[in-house]
Design an enzyme around this catalytic site. Structure first.
Site, PDB file in Angstrom:
ATOM      1  N   TYR A  52       0.823  -1.224   0.000  1.00  0.00           N
ATOM      2  CA  TYR A  52       0.000   0.000   0.000  1.00  0.00           C
ATOM      3  C   TYR A  52       0.852   1.266   0.000  1.00  0.00           C
ATOM      4  CZ  TYR A  52      -3.738  -3.235   1.429  1.00  0.00           C
ATOM      5  OH  TYR A  52      -4.628  -4.276   1.514  1.00  0.00           O
ATOM      6  N   ILE A 227     -12.865  -4.546   7.878  1.00  0.00           N
ATOM      7  CA  ILE A 227     -11.890  -3.439   7.836  1.00  0.00           C
ATOM      8  C   ILE A 227     -12.278  -2.410   6.767  1.00  0.00           C
ATOM      9  CG2 ILE A 227      -9.909  -4.625   8.852  1.00  0.00           C
ATOM     10  CD1 ILE A 227      -9.021  -5.466   6.028  1.00  0.00           C
ATOM     11  N   SER A 230     -12.091   4.378   4.380  1.00  0.00           N
ATOM     12  CA  SER A 230     -12.636   5.637   3.884  1.00  0.00           C
ATOM     13  C   SER A 230     -11.621   6.739   4.130  1.00  0.00           C
ATOM     14  CB  SER A 230     -13.951   5.990   4.591  1.00  0.00           C
ATOM     15  OG  SER A 230     -14.390   7.259   4.145  1.00  0.00           O
ATOM     16  N   ARG A 235     -17.742   9.562   6.856  1.00  0.00           N
ATOM     17  CA  ARG A 235     -17.867   8.107   6.670  1.00  0.00           C
ATOM     18  C   ARG A 235     -16.979   7.356   7.655  1.00  0.00           C
ATOM     19  NH1 ARG A 235     -17.425   7.601   0.116  1.00  0.00           N
ATOM     20  NH2 ARG A 235     -19.635   7.829  -0.368  1.00  0.00           N
ATOM     21  N   ASN A 239     -18.802   4.732  10.002  1.00  0.00           N
ATOM     22  CA  ASN A 239     -18.444   3.311   9.904  1.00  0.00           C
ATOM     23  C   ASN A 239     -17.973   2.756  11.248  1.00  0.00           C
ATOM     24  OD1 ASN A 239     -19.042   3.515   7.178  1.00  0.00           O
ATOM     25  ND2 ASN A 239     -16.914   3.618   6.507  1.00  0.00           N
TER      26      ASN A 239
HETATM   27  N1  LIG Z   1      -5.774  -8.666   1.480  1.00  0.00           N
HETATM   28  C1  LIG Z   1      -6.125  -8.138   0.332  1.00  0.00           C
HETATM   29  O1  LIG Z   1      -5.793  -8.640  -0.751  1.00  0.00           O
HETATM   30  C2  LIG Z   1      -6.985  -6.894   0.330  1.00  0.00           C
HETATM   31  C3  LIG Z   1      -7.611  -6.485  -0.859  1.00  0.00           C
HETATM   32  C4  LIG Z   1      -8.426  -5.349  -0.828  1.00  0.00           C
HETATM   33  C5  LIG Z   1      -8.583  -4.651   0.362  1.00  0.00           C
HETATM   34  N2  LIG Z   1      -7.927  -5.043   1.504  1.00  0.00           N
HETATM   35  C6  LIG Z   1      -8.056  -4.293   2.779  1.00  0.00           C
HETATM   36  O2  LIG Z   1      -9.429  -4.101   3.062  1.00  0.00           O
HETATM   37  C7  LIG Z   1      -9.716  -2.705   3.198  1.00  0.00           C
HETATM   38  C8  LIG Z   1     -11.127  -2.415   2.756  1.00  0.00           C
HETATM   39  O3  LIG Z   1     -11.353  -2.789   1.416  1.00  0.00           O
HETATM   40  P1  LIG Z   1     -11.407  -1.744   0.196  1.00  0.00           P
HETATM   41  O4  LIG Z   1     -10.620  -0.528   0.509  1.00  0.00           O
HETATM   42  O5  LIG Z   1     -11.077  -2.534  -1.014  1.00  0.00           O
HETATM   43  O6  LIG Z   1     -12.934  -1.385   0.057  1.00  0.00           O
HETATM   44  P2  LIG Z   1     -14.172  -0.983   0.992  1.00  0.00           P
HETATM   45  O7  LIG Z   1     -13.743  -0.653   2.376  1.00  0.00           O
HETATM   46  O8  LIG Z   1     -15.220  -2.006   0.768  1.00  0.00           O
HETATM   47  O9  LIG Z   1     -14.684   0.318   0.254  1.00  0.00           O
HETATM   48  C9  LIG Z   1     -13.981   1.513   0.214  1.00  0.00           C
HETATM   49  C10 LIG Z   1     -14.792   2.456  -0.673  1.00  0.00           C
HETATM   50  O10 LIG Z   1     -16.084   2.665  -0.095  1.00  0.00           O
HETATM   51  C11 LIG Z   1     -16.272   4.038   0.163  1.00  0.00           C
HETATM   52  N3  LIG Z   1     -17.001   4.147   1.441  1.00  0.00           N
HETATM   53  C12 LIG Z   1     -16.466   4.109   2.686  1.00  0.00           C
HETATM   54  N4  LIG Z   1     -17.440   4.220   3.620  1.00  0.00           N
HETATM   55  C13 LIG Z   1     -18.615   4.313   2.947  1.00  0.00           C
HETATM   56  C14 LIG Z   1     -19.952   4.453   3.365  1.00  0.00           C
HETATM   57  N5  LIG Z   1     -20.276   4.503   4.662  1.00  0.00           N
HETATM   58  N6  LIG Z   1     -20.922   4.513   2.422  1.00  0.00           N
HETATM   59  C15 LIG Z   1     -20.592   4.444   1.107  1.00  0.00           C
HETATM   60  N7  LIG Z   1     -19.321   4.318   0.641  1.00  0.00           N
HETATM   61  C16 LIG Z   1     -18.336   4.248   1.566  1.00  0.00           C
HETATM   62  C17 LIG Z   1     -14.897   4.656   0.209  1.00  0.00           C
HETATM   63  O11 LIG Z   1     -14.931   5.989  -0.222  1.00  0.00           O
HETATM   64  P3  LIG Z   1     -14.074   7.184   0.435  1.00  0.00           P
HETATM   65  O12 LIG Z   1     -12.740   6.633   0.850  1.00  0.00           O
HETATM   66  O13 LIG Z   1     -13.991   8.160  -0.679  1.00  0.00           O
HETATM   67  O14 LIG Z   1     -14.870   7.686   1.614  1.00  0.00           O
HETATM   68  C18 LIG Z   1     -14.149   3.795  -0.817  1.00  0.00           C
HETATM   69  O15 LIG Z   1     -14.420   4.224  -2.130  1.00  0.00           O
HETATM   70  C19 LIG Z   1      -8.626  -2.072   2.329  1.00  0.00           C
HETATM   71  O16 LIG Z   1      -8.492  -0.692   2.562  1.00  0.00           O
HETATM   72  C20 LIG Z   1      -7.437  -2.890   2.718  1.00  0.00           C
HETATM   73  O17 LIG Z   1      -6.953  -2.469   3.983  1.00  0.00           O
HETATM   74  C21 LIG Z   1      -7.151  -6.175   1.494  1.00  0.00           C
END
Ligand SMILES: NC(=O)c1ccc[n+]([C@@H]2O[C@H](COP(=O)([O-])OP(=O)(O)OC[C@H]3O[C@@H](n4cnc5c(N)ncnc54)[C@H](OP(=O)(O)O)[C@@H]3O)[C@@H](O)[C@H]2O)c1
Length: 260
Positions: A52, A227, A230, A235, A239
Site C-alpha cells: 500500500y 476493515i 474511507s 464516513r 463506519n
Molecule cells: N488482502 C487483500 O488482498 C486486500 C484487498 C483489498 C482490500 N484489503 C483491505 O481491506 C480494506 C477495505 O477494502 P477496500 O478498501 O477494497 O474497500 P471498501 O472498504 O469495501 O470500500 C472503500 C470504498 O467505499 C467508500 N465508502 C467508505 N465508507 C462508505 C460508506 N459509509 N458509504 C458508502 N461508501 C463508503 C470509500 O470511499 P471514500 O474513501 O472516498 O470515503 C471507498 O471508495 C482495504 O483498505 C485494505 O486495507 C485487502
C-alpha cells in the site's frame, strides 16, 4: 489492549478488534489524515500492507494520536514478490511503522510458485517466534491452501483475510475457517456490496442506520473481522458507529440469504 469494543482471540492471547480500518489507496497526507481521524473516531485496529506504500503515514498517525502502542492493533502484509526476503521485508515494515513489533503479519497472496508456500509460511512463524509480530496469518488463501500449511507445520494461520460481504456470504467457507480455528477477516465490505439492495435498505431503516452500517454490523455479529476503508471524515466516523444497534436473528438470516 484496553478496549470497550468486541474483539476475537487469536492464539498467544492476542486480542484482535473485530472492527478495523482499511488503508488501501489512502496514501500521503490523505492517508495520514484518514488514519488520525480513524483513531480519533475510536478504531483501534489498522490494516496496511507493504504494497500500500503508506506504512510511514500509518505509523506517524499512531504516534501522533497520543494512544499507547499497545492499544492499537496493527496488521501489515508480505507482498508476493518478497519470497526469500521475508525478514528484510518485516524489518522494513517495522522501521516504516516506527514500532518494534506488529500485531499481525499476513502473507498478502499465496506465492505464485506453490513450491514456495511452506518455506514462506515457515519464515512467518520464525518472525513470530523472534517476537517481531504477535501473530501470523495469510490472505486470499483457499481452504486447501490453508490445509497444506497446517499439515506441513502443525501451525494454523491465526487469520485468513479474504474478500467478503453479504453477497459473497458462504456459510460452508465460514465453517471451514471456524473448524480450523482460523479467524475469518473480510475485506472490501462495501466494494463487494450493493448498498441499495432492498434487504439492506429495509433493515437499515428499521434501525435508523445506513446500509453500510448494517453491512459492518452483520460481519461483527458473525464474529468476522471487518476493515472498511474511507478517507471521508463523516464516513470514517459513521463506519465506527455500529455499537448502538444489533441485528435480530431473522435479519441476520435475510442478509445471509443475499449470498445465494
Ligand atoms: N488482502 C487483500 O488482498 C486486500 C484487498 C483489498 C482490500 N484489503 C483491505 O481491506 C480494506 C477495505 O477494502 P477496500 O478498501 O477494497 O474497500 P471498501 O472498504 O469495501 O470500500 C472503500 C470504498 O467505499 C467508500 N465508502 C467508505 N465508507 C462508505 C460508506 N459509509 N458509504 C458508502 N461508501 C463508503 C470509500 O470511499 P471514500 O474513501 O472516498 O470515503 C471507498 O471508495 C482495504 O483498505 C485494505 O486495507 C485487502
Amino acid at each position: 489492549m484496553d478496549l470497550d469494543q468486541p474483539t476475537v482471540l487469536l492464539p498467544g492471547d492476542v486480542r484482535m478488534p473485530l472492527l478495523g480500518f482499511g488503508t488501501w489507496q489512502a496514501t500521503g497526507r490523505a492517508g495520514y489524515d484518514a488514519v488520525l481521524a480513524a483513531l480519533d473516531a475510536g478504531y483501534r485496529h489498522l490494516d496496511t500492507a507493504t504494497m500500500y506504500g503508506n506504512e510511514e503515514e500509518v505509523g506517524r498517525a499512531v504516534r501522533e494520536s497520543g494512544l499507547r502502542r499497545e492499544d492499537v492493533f496493527i496488521t501489515t502484509k508480505l507482498p508476493p514478490d518478497r519470497v526469500g526476503r521475508e525478514r528484510e521485508t518485516i524489518e522494513a515494515s517495522l522501521r516504516a511503522l516506527g514500532t518494534d513489533h506488529l500485531d499481525l503479519w499476513l502473507i498478502h497472496w499465496p506465492p505464485s510458485s506453490p513450491a514456495d508456500s511452506i518455506p514462506v509460511w515457515r519464515e512467518l512463524l520464525a518472525a513470530r517466534d523472534a517476537d517481531l509480530t504477535r501473530a501470523v496469518g495469510v490472505s486470499n488463501y483457499g481452504t486447501a491452501q490453508l490445509d497444506e500449511l497446517i499439515q506441513a507445520t502443525e501451525e494454523n494461520p491465526a487469520v485468513n483475510q479474504i474478500r467478503w460481504s453479504p453477497s459473497l456470504y458462504d456459510r460452508q467457507r465460514h465453517t471451514e475457517h471456524r473448524d480450523r480455528g482460523i479467524v475469518l477477516e473480510g475485506y472490501s465490505p462495501f466494494k463487494a456490496s450493493d448498498l441499495s439492495d432492498p434487504v439492506l435498505t429495509r433493515i437499515a431503516a428499521a434501525h435508523d442506520v445506513s446500509p453500510a452500517q448494517v453491512v459492518l454490523r452483520w460481519h461483527v455479529d458473525h464474529e468476522i473481522v471487518v476493515i472498511p476503508k474511507s478517507v471521508t471524515p463523516e464516513r470514517i466516523r459513521a463506519n465506527a458507529d455500529i455499537w448502538n444497534f444489533s441485528l435480530t436473528a431473522e435479519e441476520m438470516r435475510d442478509i445471509d440469504a443475499l449470498g445465494g
